[in-house]
Design a protein around this motif. Structure first.
Motif, PDB file in Angstrom:
ATOM      1  N   ALA A 127       0.829  -1.200   0.000  1.00  9.29           N
ATOM      2  CA  ALA A 127       0.000   0.000   0.000  1.00  9.29           C
ATOM      3  C   ALA A 127       0.864   1.251   0.000  1.00  9.29           C
ATOM      4  CB  ALA A 127      -0.905   0.000   1.222  1.00  9.29           C
ATOM      5  N   ASP A 128       0.371   2.274  -0.690  1.00 10.15           N
ATOM      6  CA  ASP A 128       0.996   3.588  -0.657  1.00 10.15           C
ATOM      7  C   ASP A 128      -0.048   4.612  -1.061  1.00 10.15           C
ATOM      8  OD1 ASP A 128       0.797   3.541  -3.451  1.00 10.15           O
ATOM      9  OD2 ASP A 128       2.901   3.047  -3.764  1.00 10.15           O
ATOM     10  N   GLU A 129       0.387   5.780  -1.478  1.00  9.23           N
ATOM     11  CA  GLU A 129      -0.538   6.855  -1.823  1.00  9.23           C
ATOM     12  C   GLU A 129      -1.525   6.455  -2.918  1.00  9.23           C
ATOM     13  OE1 GLU A 129      -0.340  11.447  -3.620  1.00  9.23           O
ATOM     14  OE2 GLU A 129       1.509  10.319  -3.191  1.00  9.23           O
ATOM     15  N   PHE A 130      -1.082   5.593  -3.825  1.00 15.53           N
ATOM     16  CA  PHE A 130      -1.901   5.263  -4.988  1.00 15.53           C
ATOM     17  C   PHE A 130      -2.421   3.826  -4.996  1.00 15.53           C
ATOM     18  CE2 PHE A 130       1.021   8.643  -6.362  1.00 15.53           C
ATOM     19  CZ  PHE A 130       0.111   9.591  -6.799  1.00 15.53           C
ATOM     20  N   HIS A 131      -1.978   2.990  -4.066  1.00 13.37           N
ATOM     21  CA  HIS A 131      -2.317   1.575  -4.123  1.00 13.37           C
ATOM     22  C   HIS A 131      -2.838   1.087  -2.786  1.00 13.37           C
ATOM     23  CE1 HIS A 131       0.889   2.303  -7.139  1.00 13.37           C
ATOM     24  NE2 HIS A 131       0.084   1.600  -7.893  1.00 13.37           N
ATOM     25  N   GLY A 132      -3.676   0.059  -2.860  1.00 11.34           N
ATOM     26  CA  GLY A 132      -4.219  -0.535  -1.658  1.00 11.34           C
ATOM     27  C   GLY A 132      -3.671  -1.926  -1.413  1.00 11.34           C
TER      28      GLY A 132
END
Length: 513
Positions: A127-132
């Motif tokens: 996970a990061d700013e754009f991904h779950g």
């Protein structure tokens, strides 16, 4: 009697069934015209084209396409649990930030829809700013890594285009390998991700082999669905809402069969008009692909996918050519300066993918053509008959607008330029089908003769004209549409990812979250 009846167990419908049935006090019925998704080829990524024109496919064709020499274009659509997510090429590319911002609809900007993409996602990169991470839908790196697909990426960089290892991140432009909806090398459709884990819920009923004929509308309100399961005519009642998630062809068809659509057309077919909505079935869009296929003598194409050692690799490790989704690599590019985002997407598949995937590969090859992402041409879905078992009349009007033809020619030139780079030389021994020359006239002739769909139909029940921002159909209470048909514009990516997010958001809208 159910609280909610959902028509179509596809990319959005499976999401809705899973999310709405989380409340044990709510009864949900999911209707699917096709069978269960238990055929082995559904789950073997490289075998997806073997499902075309089978019982798992609605097997549609466009009617005569005026800008494509009057040809009819093959339009496969999933008719099985998982819908088209059970027979697509599994690319997970959401589109560009602009795609959603350009809808100019409160609640549907990129920043507002991104949390729904992330909620679905279990990305193996984390996970990061754009991904779950931790969601039902497994999003993975490809596990085939074919050398010819890597050569295409290298060639694009040699041609002066940027590399990109994440098309769903901050920047979309560039070339690299796609992430895909697979799990341990096998297809992760929305049926696998969302539906199968919850089939044991006592408040969820799934009816397969049930073809919906019309929405029952009484006193201006949707109260159920009439249809046929095998040879039995049935009526499924809905106390709260009916939700159409049948896709860009079947959702408008079902609305019109139910009396919701252009009054003049419905009247000619003897269908009583419930709501005069002239835009039902209009605004149809798709991504047209200009195919480029090169044959070669390198024994690395997907012709090797069914060899015993590669089948063994797939079964034991989930890797190798059998695990290939087809278009393993590609990229997003701009055919001219001054535009705000990419207008073409390239696909590189280590296979002879010709005639819309219906022709059997006969040689080692790589197919690496561009698709138009932002078409100006618009088509339509209309009724051919009041008989609900008749196929709808579909005309996409591919490349009918001159601007689309100009983009197609420039994209074709770009593809030929990439193919000439040193990295591609081992895989471009012969162009399977070639234009007579690279003059505008000959490239246009090539485009008209060989362009086909890349199977991204959208827009035929658009937000604003057919449904409101909460996906409620204008003029009918208790009726929504939630699938790719509600997208006002097709977008710069694969609509499957967007349809899943639409399903997620629709569930919250219905729950009033």
């Amino acid at each position: 009697m159910y609280d909610y009846v959902i028509v179509g167990a596809g990319s959005a419908g499976c999401v809705l069934a899973a999310r709405l049935s989380e409340d044990p006090d709510v009864k949900v019925c999911l209707l699917e015209a096709g069978p269960a998704d238990n055929a082995e080829n559904i789950h073997v990524p490289s075998a997806f084209a073997t499902l075309f024109r089978t019982r798992y496919d609605w097997d549609y064709d466009s009617h005569d396409e005026p800008a494509l020499n009057g040809r009819r274009v093959f339009l496969p659509r999933g008719r099985v649990l998982g819908g088209t997510s059970s027979l697509n090429a599994m690319i997970y590319a959401r589109g560009n930030r602009l795609d959603f911002d350009e809808w100019e609809t409160p609640g549907w900007t990129y920043d507002e829809i991104l949390p729904y993409f992330k909620r679905s996602e279990d990305n193996e990169r984390g996970a990061d700013e754009f991904h779950g991470a931790g969601g039902p839908l497994t999003v993975s790196n490809g596990r085939s890594n074919n050398p010819s697909a890597q050569a295409f990426v290298d060639a694009a960089v040699e041609a002066g285009l940027p590399a990109n290892d994440d098309f769903n991140g901050k920047n979309q432009d560039g070339f690299g390998f796609f992430q895909v909806t697979t799990r341990d090398g096998r297809r992760c459709s929305t049926a696998v991700a969302f539906l199968h884990p919850v089939l044991g819920r006592p408040n969820l009923t799934v009816e397969t082999n049930f073809q919906a004929h019309r929405v029952l509308i009484e006193n201006g309100r949707a109260v159920g669905v009439a249809g046929q399961r095998l040879d039995e005519e049935l009526t499924i009642r809905a106390d709260r809402e009916v939700i159409l998630s049948a896709g860009a062809y079947n959702s408008p068809q079902l609305l019109m069969l139910s009396g919701v659509g252009p009054a003049a057309q419905l009247g000619m077919l003897g269908i009583p008009v419930v709501a005069d909505l002239p835009e039902v079935g209009q605004n149809l869009q798709d991504h047209a692909l200009v195919p480029l296929t090169f044959t070669h003598s390198q024994p690395v194409s997907l012709l090797t996918a069914m060899e015993p050692q590669n089948i063994r690799r797939f079964v034991e490790e989930g890797t190798g050519p059998t695990a290939s989704n087809g278009p393993e690599a590609g990229g997003f590019a701009r055919t001219r300066s001054g535009i705000p985002a990419p207008d073409v997407e390239f696909f590189a598949a280590p296979i002879m993918f010709v005639d819309s995937g219906l022709a059997f590969p006969t040689a080692h090859a790589i197919s690496c053509g561009p698709a138009l992402l932002t078409p100006e041409s618009r088509g339509s879905v209309t009724l051919a008959s009041a008989d609900p078992t008749a196929k709808p009349r579909i005309v996409h009007n591919y490349l009918l607008e001159e601007a689309d033809m100009v983009t197609a020619v420039e994209a074709l030139r770009m593809g030929l330029h990439i193919a000439r780079q040193p990295a591609m030389r081992p895989y471009t021994e012969e162009l399977f089908r070639a234009p007579e020359s690279e003059s505008d006239q000959d490239l246009r002739a090539y485009v008209r003769r060989w362009t086909h769909s890349i199977f991204h139909a959208s827009g035929s029940c658009a937000i604003g004209t057919v449904v409101d921002a909460s996906l409620r159909v204008h003029g009918v209470d208790g009726l929504r549409v939630a699938d790719a048909s509600v997208m006002p514009k097709v977008g710069r990516g694969q609509p499957n990812a967007a349809a899943i997010a639409i399903g997620e958001k629709a569930a919250d809208l219905i729950k009033h979250i």
